[in-house]
Design a protein around this motif. Structure first.
Motif, PDB file in Angstrom:
ATOM      1  N   PHE A 143      -7.144  -8.577  13.108  1.00 60.33           N
ATOM      2  CA  PHE A 143      -7.035  -7.162  13.484  1.00 60.33           C
ATOM      3  C   PHE A 143      -6.872  -6.310  12.233  1.00 60.33           C
ATOM      4  O   PHE A 143      -6.643  -6.821  11.142  1.00 60.33           O
ATOM      5  CB  PHE A 143      -5.883  -6.943  14.473  1.00 60.33           C
ATOM      6  N   LYS A 144      -7.030  -5.006  12.433  1.00 58.42           N
ATOM      7  CA  LYS A 144      -6.907  -4.072  11.318  1.00 58.42           C
ATOM      8  C   LYS A 144      -5.549  -3.384  11.384  1.00 58.42           C
ATOM      9  O   LYS A 144      -5.110  -2.971  12.451  1.00 58.42           O
ATOM     10  CB  LYS A 144      -7.985  -2.988  11.428  1.00 58.42           C
ATOM     11  N   VAL A 145      -4.937  -3.264  10.242  1.00 59.85           N
ATOM     12  CA  VAL A 145      -3.786  -2.371  10.136  1.00 59.85           C
ATOM     13  C   VAL A 145      -4.358  -0.958  10.054  1.00 59.85           C
ATOM     14  O   VAL A 145      -5.159  -0.659   9.182  1.00 59.85           O
ATOM     15  CB  VAL A 145      -2.956  -2.683   8.874  1.00 59.85           C
ATOM     16  N   LYS A 146      -3.987  -0.113  11.004  1.00 57.63           N
ATOM     17  CA  LYS A 146      -4.550   1.236  10.978  1.00 57.63           C
ATOM     18  C   LYS A 146      -3.981   2.038   9.816  1.00 57.63           C
ATOM     19  O   LYS A 146      -4.713   2.711   9.110  1.00 57.63           O
ATOM     20  CB  LYS A 146      -4.257   1.959  12.300  1.00 57.63           C
ATOM     21  N   ALA A 147      -2.671   1.962   9.645  1.00 59.80           N
ATOM     22  CA  ALA A 147      -2.095   2.755   8.550  1.00 59.80           C
ATOM     23  C   ALA A 147      -0.836   2.101   8.009  1.00 59.80           C
ATOM     24  O   ALA A 147      -0.044   1.530   8.757  1.00 59.80           O
ATOM     25  CB  ALA A 147      -1.770   4.168   9.023  1.00 59.80           C
ATOM     26  N   LEU A 148      -0.695   2.208   6.700  1.00 59.46           N
ATOM     27  CA  LEU A 148       0.548   1.840   6.037  1.00 59.46           C
ATOM     28  C   LEU A 148       1.395   3.099   5.956  1.00 59.46           C
ATOM     29  O   LEU A 148       0.927   4.129   5.461  1.00 59.46           O
ATOM     30  CB  LEU A 148       0.258   1.280   4.649  1.00 59.46           C
ATOM     31  N   GLU A 149       2.597   3.010   6.474  1.00 60.74           N
ATOM     32  CA  GLU A 149       3.461   4.184   6.524  1.00 60.74           C
ATOM     33  C   GLU A 149       4.274   4.256   5.238  1.00 60.74           C
ATOM     34  O   GLU A 149       4.965   3.296   4.882  1.00 60.74           O
ATOM     35  CB  GLU A 149       4.383   4.109   7.739  1.00 60.74           C
ATOM     36  N   HIS A 150       4.218   5.367   4.597  1.00 60.61           N
ATOM     37  CA  HIS A 150       4.823   5.644   3.292  1.00 60.61           C
ATOM     38  C   HIS A 150       3.985   4.970   2.202  1.00 60.61           C
ATOM     39  O   HIS A 150       3.466   5.642   1.344  1.00 60.61           O
ATOM     40  CB  HIS A 150       6.299   5.229   3.212  1.00 60.61           C
ATOM     41  N   GLY A 151       3.887   3.654   2.269  1.00 62.21           N
ATOM     42  CA  GLY A 151       3.002   2.963   1.328  1.00 62.21           C
ATOM     43  C   GLY A 151       3.204   3.403  -0.105  1.00 62.21           C
ATOM     44  O   GLY A 151       2.247   3.608  -0.853  1.00 62.21           O
ATOM     45  N   LEU A 152       4.468   3.517  -0.484  1.00 61.28           N
ATOM     46  CA  LEU A 152       4.760   4.172  -1.756  1.00 61.28           C
ATOM     47  C   LEU A 152       4.168   3.435  -2.955  1.00 61.28           C
ATOM     48  O   LEU A 152       3.795   4.041  -3.941  1.00 61.28           O
ATOM     49  CB  LEU A 152       6.276   4.347  -1.929  1.00 61.28           C
ATOM     50  N   GLU A 153       4.072   2.115  -2.849  1.00 53.10           N
ATOM     51  CA  GLU A 153       3.432   1.360  -3.935  1.00 53.10           C
ATOM     52  C   GLU A 153       1.983   1.011  -3.591  1.00 53.10           C
ATOM     53  O   GLU A 153       1.409   0.086  -4.164  1.00 53.10           O
ATOM     54  CB  GLU A 153       4.232   0.091  -4.248  1.00 53.10           C
ATOM     55  N   GLY A 154       1.431   1.761  -2.677  1.00 53.36           N
ATOM     56  CA  GLY A 154       0.042   1.519  -2.293  1.00 53.36           C
ATOM     57  C   GLY A 154      -0.891   1.581  -3.491  1.00 53.36           C
ATOM     58  O   GLY A 154      -1.874   0.833  -3.572  1.00 53.36           O
ATOM     59  N   TYR A 155      -0.574   2.437  -4.456  1.00 56.78           N
ATOM     60  CA  TYR A 155      -1.450   2.608  -5.621  1.00 56.78           C
ATOM     61  C   TYR A 155      -1.593   1.321  -6.419  1.00 56.78           C
ATOM     62  O   TYR A 155      -2.559   1.148  -7.158  1.00 56.78           O
ATOM     63  CB  TYR A 155      -0.933   3.747  -6.506  1.00 56.78           C
ATOM     64  N   LYS A 156      -0.634   0.415  -6.244  1.00 56.14           N
ATOM     65  CA  LYS A 156      -0.716  -0.840  -7.008  1.00 56.14           C
ATOM     66  C   LYS A 156      -1.737  -1.806  -6.392  1.00 56.14           C
ATOM     67  O   LYS A 156      -2.141  -2.765  -7.044  1.00 56.14           O
ATOM     68  CB  LYS A 156       0.658  -1.526  -7.066  1.00 56.14           C
ATOM     69  N   ILE A 157      -2.072  -1.564  -5.125  1.00 52.58           N
ATOM     70  CA  ILE A 157      -3.022  -2.448  -4.439  1.00 52.58           C
ATOM     71  C   ILE A 157      -4.073  -1.620  -3.711  1.00 52.58           C
ATOM     72  O   ILE A 157      -4.506  -1.958  -2.605  1.00 52.58           O
ATOM     73  CB  ILE A 157      -2.295  -3.391  -3.442  1.00 52.58           C
ATOM     74  N   ALA A 158      -4.479  -0.524  -4.361  1.00 54.20           N
ATOM     75  CA  ALA A 158      -5.394   0.407  -3.696  1.00 54.20           C
ATOM     76  C   ALA A 158      -6.685  -0.290  -3.269  1.00 54.20           C
ATOM     77  O   ALA A 158      -7.199  -0.036  -2.173  1.00 54.20           O
ATOM     78  CB  ALA A 158      -5.696   1.581  -4.622  1.00 54.20           C
ATOM     79  N   SER A 159      -7.202  -1.165  -4.105  1.00 54.65           N
ATOM     80  CA  SER A 159      -8.464  -1.829  -3.761  1.00 54.65           C
ATOM     81  C   SER A 159      -8.302  -2.707  -2.529  1.00 54.65           C
ATOM     82  O   SER A 159      -9.164  -2.744  -1.648  1.00 54.65           O
ATOM     83  CB  SER A 159      -8.934  -2.697  -4.930  1.00 54.65           C
ATOM     84  N   GLU A 160      -7.187  -3.420  -2.487  1.00 48.55           N
ATOM     85  CA  GLU A 160      -6.954  -4.315  -1.353  1.00 48.55           C
ATOM     86  C   GLU A 160      -6.804  -3.510  -0.055  1.00 48.55           C
ATOM     87  O   GLU A 160      -7.287  -3.919   1.007  1.00 48.55           O
ATOM     88  CB  GLU A 160      -5.694  -5.157  -1.589  1.00 48.55           C
ATOM     89  N   ILE A 161      -6.127  -2.366  -0.159  1.00 50.48           N
ATOM     90  CA  ILE A 161      -5.963  -1.532   1.033  1.00 50.48           C
ATOM     91  C   ILE A 161      -7.319  -0.994   1.483  1.00 50.48           C
ATOM     92  O   ILE A 161      -7.658  -1.016   2.668  1.00 50.48           O
ATOM     93  CB  ILE A 161      -4.985  -0.369   0.734  1.00 50.48           C
ATOM     94  N   ALA A 162      -8.095  -0.559   0.511  1.00 53.56           N
ATOM     95  CA  ALA A 162      -9.421  -0.029   0.838  1.00 53.56           C
ATOM     96  C   ALA A 162     -10.280  -1.115   1.479  1.00 53.56           C
ATOM     97  O   ALA A 162     -10.993  -0.873   2.456  1.00 53.56           O
ATOM     98  CB  ALA A 162     -10.080   0.510  -0.422  1.00 53.56           C
TER      99      ALA A 162
END
Lengths: 572, 477, 447
Positions: free
Chosen positions: B293-312
């Protein structure tokens, strides 16, 4: 020969007081003649027009004759009712009378100690043996197993003219089977007029387990009702053809919900605010239950839907009032709170006008004197006096399904009578009751018999200390039995208290949504109220523990609620 | 817990003889509740000569917007007002889509069901408070749609509610029609209770709850989705037997805990996952991949920038803060460039408030992204409008000013990305829910109402002592 | 008093010991460059002290502004920065923060040095709790906050606030005045008890009257301490003049209060509600203290009072939610405008402990969105706070002779989207790198 009522009271008092010791001495129970005639009284049958001067005859617990021209039977003990008015016994349509240590207002405390751990005994209410569910989610519990006949406890309600009450355990979510009881009886079982009258539902979370929040309460209710449906379907299938099918496990909780699903037993849902009522009605609709709303403080705002869905209301008489002069240090009461106080006595009149069926209930009043006084306030605010009396008697009996035996002065019905000098709703004094055909003396309520316990009602100035920072807030609290309601405003934001409970020992607990620098969070307060001080601890997910302490100005004096003299009623 | 196991073994014993009811009624009940939303059908409104920030179609100067039947009917210069239409002269003003706050705890009577680690059966929808005064304060900040999330106290929280802030109506009137259902998950410090207080009544103790580490979080998730998969198999099996024409089957027990998880597995319910640290979020994305399944959204995701490619790559959105940081350890590496980095990697990114206070000024938070990371005006506006609509799954209805969309609009006296701007009016479904001039005008009326109420008998202190009239503080004259 | 003195002294030792621990979180603030001669040319100059200069030059030398004007000559050897298309503002002053004293509020108690144990800690100095490497400092300064008043919190006498330039590798390098002001948090009237800072007595109050009695006792203790300090100062002076007098014993705590009781050091009194503000002012006047109100949420209700008593306010609550249910939605946004109308001296502050101090410009901007003029909004974060603390000769405007704290932007200083292009603090060019830009650089192009 007619005796004066005063004399009759004395006789009765002797009878009541002395029966037990005499019983102990005599080989057989006494056979006290049990036929009474009250003559020359104003009779209010409720089901038919008032008889300005008439006679009512009671024999062996039942009304055997009533009318303007009734002949007094020879065996009757005659009471001269000149100047007296006889009503059907008043009914307190919701509460926990007769249940020792129970919350005074139902829908209150969550099942203590419940949650996850099976059916441990709980301090108040009761727990069923062999239940699959934790205390607080046991619909099989019957209040009849908890009843105690307690003259002291009944002195309050009887002083207000109440002969009969719907009583429930008052504890938990599925609070179990309620009963209609008479507030007198030689033994507890004799008090029961009808058992299994309703399944009572409260929405306060359990303490110390799932469900610990209001949303958990709804989920738990839903799951259990779904399980009851499934249980029914499986049992039907099994009973049809048990061969080759594993025997479904017996489940007393799910068994107890079958009459609820079949709509043969109504559910009484405790709901006060508009949104609580809406939620309760939605739940009932989802499972096509037969709902009755208890509490109903804002029922007038839901009148159209209540009418459309034919849902009766057991309306609280615990009207909010200002209890102390406002403190200069506290923030002023919000307009909303001021308006609630003004609107409360208008509620009944508005429901009547909208055609919603309702009955009155005491709602955890801290003073029983307010019971009829607040009915009077409702009458002053737009309810007709006739409708008011009906909501105390026949309508109550109809809603609770006992109008075939109670609620009006008709031959064949149970002889529960409330006798007053003067009009009940015009500051008449309750002088005498008959319960199950036996006279019951009206006594001044014992201290603590009708609430009287620590009340949290009032405006509190509270300092919350969290992460080393002091935050000032003003809490407007209101106590109804063990329910703690109210709102707060100040440096933690503005919010209404949720899941508030308070014990007779002053132990209190509530949750509230607060807004801090970091965001909007939910805080749980647990503490102790002691006189005019309160203190305790506070928890927020993601924060280290906080503390709070607060005070309120000392009372100006007078009873905690409803103590202010009201305006004299206008001519009716 | 005992109940759960009882039910489960009961269920097992039934398996051979009974099979299950097909449709999952939770979804159906959501829809039926939403169908009740009032269609007030307000009259037509023409907003003239505004600077229209459409967000998706650029900025249109000196443009009119016609609202009819709660929808945006026309956009263009010199539109003709239909008979009876309200005309609002917006000369010098800025019209933007109503702000969407994808993560708040506004108007909720409960935030956390924190007793168990998995409480997917609880629903925020059941505890909405439509009378909360902070709703109005959000409207005054131009906010029209929010998702109210379950808190982050446990690994699998509850079902969130997406609402339009139609203040004054009932909770069911406010539910966003057709918004996909969602489910809250949470990771990190709040779940493991690393710095959470647990307080108990005197004499009670609070047992430690599993999980207390990020390892246990993964286990809880894996266990829950594994159970959900089994549950789904049971139901599918039952459906198949019904389809084959078998009679007299008893439907399987409905499990309100697992139903929403099945919906997540099937993609009909959107997973919204609270996470701060990159590692925990990556764990969740990988687990979701494992279960398909897909995670629709990471909430806050404050360190999202460290794994931006993986999130994308996974395809998750992020609802972030503009610049909140350092309030706890897992927020220490939060940076205000987070949104920009994620957007440059193709991640749909929005700002959220998580706060009744911050929700009132998301426009300023959006403007900060122009400073930190160099977003364009439209990109900055998108983080509080259309991107939020996408994350909530309502981008066909709201989030931009386009013909046919819901008339959820806010009118500003200045460019909304300016700190000098404030909201003039806020509309939802074409109906005005906030008007600054009206608000100012009714303040005296409120004072009079208070004075009148204070006179009532019920507002007198006992002993008939005439109370000192408390009044809302007034300015000294 | 004896007990308090011991607590106070022990407190300082504790704070000193805590310093290295706080520094362990990293070193995020690149040191500023040297105090050279700079010339900012062709820039739009917003001096605050006077009208804007559409295109002008500012010369900086030895930490000071040497010259400013439309036709200023660039001295030989000056490092020239072309300000074409840019604006120059005086650096902002956040007078309501505790920046540098607390790094991570939750779950990292070892990084929190903002409060001391006990109620009376006049000698707890923010200067000694300051972590110059706090990541908050770099993040705040790059929006143009060049100097701050950082203050301790908690207790009744919380300690001493310092005036700091937000550049420097050590506290002495940053401090403009390490003993700027005394901080007093008077117990609120009528509010039941406090859990922190030593008000345990009031916690067990049984009613409001008890609370007020306890409060009275606390105020009496504070009064007595101030009187003791006054006597101490007198004795010391007398001994200095006349060594034949008995040599008085030194007392660190009382000594620290002498400037306060003599009115040389202002007192920051924390109060938000109107009654509390009035009480604080009354207490200050009674004890001849120079009071500055910090908080001031409801100050708009008593503007005439504040004007009459000439009490300035450092307002911390512009962005806060209204605290009363029936408050207008914009009651806090609009408060500065009302203070301005009422003629009250005030400054707008972030009101934040540190990490969000960078919201200061937007906070002032929000006040401007709700009635304060844009000029006043700018003054409320530059000139006015400097005036309130009596440092307007050094800070607050772009005028020759003042400390060269300047921010050079590509737009309106208070706008959130505006970028800082250059930053001068104490006449030094400050690199615009922060913990945040470091991480941004590290990860933004990660494939």
């Amino acid at each position: 020969m007619a005796t004066s009522l005063r004399h009759a009271t004395a006789v009765v008092a002797v009878g009541l007081c002395c029966t037990a010791p005499l019983d102990a001495q005599l080989a057989s129970p006494r056979s006290v003649p049990a036929t009474y005639a009250i003559t020359n009284a104003r009779l209010v049958p409720v089901s038919s027009p008032v008889i300005e001067k008439g006679t009512i005859v009671v024999r062996d617990g039942l009304i055997v004759a009533i009318g303007a021209t009734v002949v007094v039977p020879g065996d009757a003990r005659v009471i001269d009712g000149t100047g007296l008015t006889v009503y059907p016994g008043l009914i307190d349509a919701y509460g926990s009378l007769g249940v020792p240590n129970a919350p005074a207002a139902g829908g209150g405390g969550g099942g203590r100690g419940g949650g996850g751990g099976g059916a441990a005994a709980i301090a108040s209410g009761g727990a069923a043996a062999n239940s699959n569910y934790p205390a607080g989610l046991q619909p099989e519990v019957s209040v009849t197993t908890l009843l105690k006949s307690d003259d002291e406890a009944f002195s309050g309600p009887t002083s207000a003219g109440i002969t009969t009450a719907l009583t429930g355990t008052g504890s938990g979510i599925f609070q179990g089977q309620s009963a209609v009881i008479n507030l007198a009886g030689a033994d507890v079982n004799a008090m029961v007029v009808k058992a299994a009258v309703s399944q009572n539902i409260g929405f306060s979370p359990l303490r110390g387990g799932y469900p610990s929040s209001l949303m958990g309460v709804f989920a738990a209710l839903r799951q259990q009702l779904l399980d009851a449906q499934h249980y029914r379907d499986v049992k039907v299938a099994y009973d049809k053809n048990p061969r080759g099918m594993q025997r479904p496990e017996f489940d007393p909780s799910l068994e107890a919900l079958q009459p609820v699903l079949a709509r043969t037993q109504p559910v009484i849902l405790y709901a006060s605010t508009q949104r609580e009522i809406e939620r309760a009605l939605d739940l009932a609709k989802e499972f096509t239950l037969r709902p009755i709303i208890a509490g109903g403080g804002e029922a007038h705002l839901m009148a159209a839907r209540l009418k459309a869905e034919n849902v009766p209301v057991l309306l609280t008489l615990n009207f909010p009032r200002r209890t102390a002069a406002p403190s200069a240090d506290a923030d002023p009461d919000p307009i909303r709170v001021l308006k609630e106080r003004v609107d409360a006595p208008k509620n009944a009149g508005r429901l009547a006008q909208a055609g919603v069926k309702f009955a009155f209930q005491s709602g955890g009043l801290s003073s029983w004197a307010d019971f009829t006084a607040n009915v009077q306030r409702a009458v002053d605010n737009g309810l007709s006096a006739d409708a008011a009396v009906k909501a105390l008697t026949l309508q109550s009996a109809e809603i609770l399904g006992v109008s075939d035996r109670l609620g009006s002065l008709e031959t064949g019905k149970i002889a529960n009578l409330t006798i007053t000098r003067g009009d009940l709703l015009d500051r008449g004094r309750v002088t005498q009751l008959f319960i199950d055909g036996k006279p019951v003396a009206v006594r001044t309520p014992a201290a603590g018999a009708g609430g009287g316990a620590a009340t949290a009602t009032g405006a509190w100035t509270v300092t919350v200390t969290l992460d080393g920072v002091d935050l000032a807030t003003t809490m407007s609290l209101r106590q109804e039995g063990t329910r703690l309601l109210g709102s707060m405003q100040g440096s933690l934001g503005i919010a209404e208290l949720q899941n508030g409970t308070i014990g007779t020992d002053g132990e209190l607990r509530f949750t509230v949504t607060v807004t801090l620098k970091e965001g909007t969070e939910e805080a749980t307060f647990i503490g102790t109220l002691d006189g005019n001080a309160v203190h305790g601890r506070m928890a927020i997910v993601g924060h280290s523990p906080g503390s709070f302490s607060g005070t309120r100005p000392q009372r100006a004096g007078g009873p905690p609620s409803g103590g202010a003299p009201r305006t004299p009623p206008g001519a009716r | 817990m005992r109940r759960l196991s009882t039910i489960r073994s009961f269920e097992d014993s039934m398996k051979k003889t009974i099979r299950l009811a097909a449709t999952l009624m939770a979804a159906a009940s959501v829809l039926s509740a939403q169908a009740k939303t009032v269609a007030t059908g307000p009259g037509a409104t023409l907003i003239t000569n505004a600077t229209v920030l459409t967000v998706t179609k650029g900025t249109l100067k000196n443009t009119d917007v016609l609202i009819q039947n709660g929808k945006i009917a026309q956009i263009g210069p010199h539109l003709v007002a239909p008979a009876g239409a309200t005309v609002i002269d917006a000369t010098g003003k800025f019209l933007m889509p109503g702000i969407i706050d994808p993560h708040t705890h506004l108007m909720s009577d409960a935030v956390n069901e924190g007793s168990l680690s998995v409480t997917s059966m609880v629903r925020i929808q059941d505890v909405l408070n439509p009378t909360a005064v902070n709703i109005y304060r959000e409207l005054a900040g131009g906010v029209t749609t929010v998702t109210i999330l379950h808190g982050s106290a446990n690994t699998i929280g509850g079902q969130n509610a997406t609402v339009k802030l139609k203040y004054g109506g009932s909770a069911s009137d406010m539910l966003f029609p057709g918004a996909p259902p969602t489910l809250k998950f949470a990771l990190g410090e709040n779940v493991t209770r690393k710095n959470s207080s647990q307080i108990a009544m005197p004499g009670q103790t609070v047992a430690r709850r599993y999980p207390a580490s990020r390892m246990g979080q993964e286990e809880v998730l894996r266990d829950a989705f594994t159970r959900a998969r089994d549950y789904k198999a049971t139901i599918d099996e039952y459906k198949a037997r019904v389809a084959k024409g078998e009679k007299n089957l008893v439907p399987p027990r409905r499990d309100l805990e697992l139903e929403p998880l099945v919906e997540v597995l099937e993609g009909t319910r959107l997973a919204r996952v609270h996470g701060y640290r990159a590692d925990e979020m990556l764990m969740m994305l990988n687990l979701a991949d494992d279960f398909g399944f897909k995670v629709k959204a990471l909430e806050h995701g404050l360190e999202g920038y460290k794994i931006a490619s993986e999130i994308a790559k996974h395809g998750a959105d992020v609802t972030s803060f503009a610049d909140s940081w350092s309030y706890k350890i897992e927020a220490y590496d939060a940076i205000p460039y987070n949104a920009a980095i994620l957007m440059r990697h193709g991640v749909v990114t929005t700002l959220n408030s998580d706060s009744d206070e911050r929700g009132r000024r998301l426009n300023i938070d959006a403007a900060k992204l122009m400073r930190y990371g160099g977003l364009t005006e439209d990109e900055a506006l998108a983080t509080i409008t259309i991107n939020g609509a996408k994350t909530l799954g309502v981008q066909d209805k709201v989030g931009s000013i386009e013909v046919g969309k819901d008339a959820d609009l806010s009118l500003w006296n200045n460019h909304p990305l300016s700190v000098y701007a404030n909201v003039d009016k806020t509309f939802i479904d074409g109906k005005e829910y906030f008007d600054r001039q009206k608000d100012i005008a009714q303040r005296d009326q409120k004072a009079r109402e208070r004075a009148e109420l204070e006179k009532a008998d019920a507002n007198q202190a006992p002993a008939n002592r005439r109370a000192v009239q408390p009044v809302l503080p007034q300015e000294e004259r | 008093m004896r007990t308090n003195r011991i607590v106070g002294t022990a407190g300082i030792l504790t704070m000193l010991a805590a310093l290295p621990a706080a520094a362990q979180l990293g070193s995020f603030n690149p040191p500023p460059g040297p105090q050279k001669t700079f010339a900012l040319t062709n820039a739009r100059i917003v001096p605050v002290s006077g009208p804007e200069i559409a295109s002008g030059t500012i010369v900086i030398s030895a930490g000071r502004i040497l010259a400013v004007g439309a036709s200023v000559t660039v001295p030989a050897g000056a490092q020239v920065i072309d300000g074409t298309g840019l604006r120059v503002y005086p650096g902002m002053m956040d007078a309501g923060t505790s920046i540098g004293l607390s790094e991570i509020g939750q779950g990292a108690n070892a990084t929190v040095d903002v409060s001391e144990v006990g109620s009376f800690n006049p000698n707890a100095q923010a200067f000694f709790g300051l972590n110059p490497q706090s990541a908050h400092i770099g993040v705040a300064r790059v929006v143009g906050i060049t100097h701050v008043v950082s203050r301790p919190t908690g207790g009744i006498l919380s300690g001493q606030a310092a005036l700091l330039n937000l550049a420097g590798s050590t506290a002495p390098q940053m401090a403009v005045n390490r003993n700027l002001a005394m901080v007093i948090e008077l117990p609120r009237s009528g509010f039941g008890g406090r859990g922190f800072g030593g008000f345990q007595a009031a916690q067990n109050a049984s009613n409001t009257q008890d609370v007020n009695r306890t409060r009275t006792r606390q105020l009496d203790s504070l009064r007595a301490l101030l009187k003791d300090a006054e006597a101490y100062g007198k004795t010391m002076d007398a001994y200095a003049r006349d060594k034949t007098l008995p040599r008085p014993k030194q007392d660190v705590v009382l000594a620290s209060l002498v400037p306060t009781v003599r009115g040389q050091m202002p007192v920051l009194m924390v109060a938000d509600r109107a009654t509390d503000i009035k009480e604080a002012v009354g207490f200050a006047e009674e004890n001849k203290l120079r009071v500055i109100i910090v908080g001031g949420r409801d100050a708009w209700q008593i503007t005439a009072f504040l004007k009459d008593h000439d009490v300035p306010v450092l307002i911390t609550s512009v962005m806060d939610l209204p605290t009363r249910e029936d408050d207008p939605y914009d009651v806090n946004y609009g408060a500065p405008a009302k203070l301005a109308q009422g003629g009250v001296r005030f400054a707008i502050t972030s009101g934040d402990a540190g990490s969000e101090a960078r919201n200061l410009p937007y906070t002032a901007g929000m006040a401007a969105a709700f009635g304060l003029s844009k000029d006043d909004a700018l003054k409320s974060v530059t000139l006015w706070p400097a005036q309130i603390f009596g440092v307007a000769d050094k800070f607050g405007t772009i005028e020759a002779g003042k400390i060269a704290n300047l921010v050079i932007t590509d737009g309106d200083l208070l706008e959130a989207k505006t970028n800082t292009k250059y930053l001068f603090i104490d006449g030094r060019l400050v690199p615009l790198d922060t913990k945040h830009t470091d991480l941004n650089d590290k990860f933004k192009d990660r494939p």
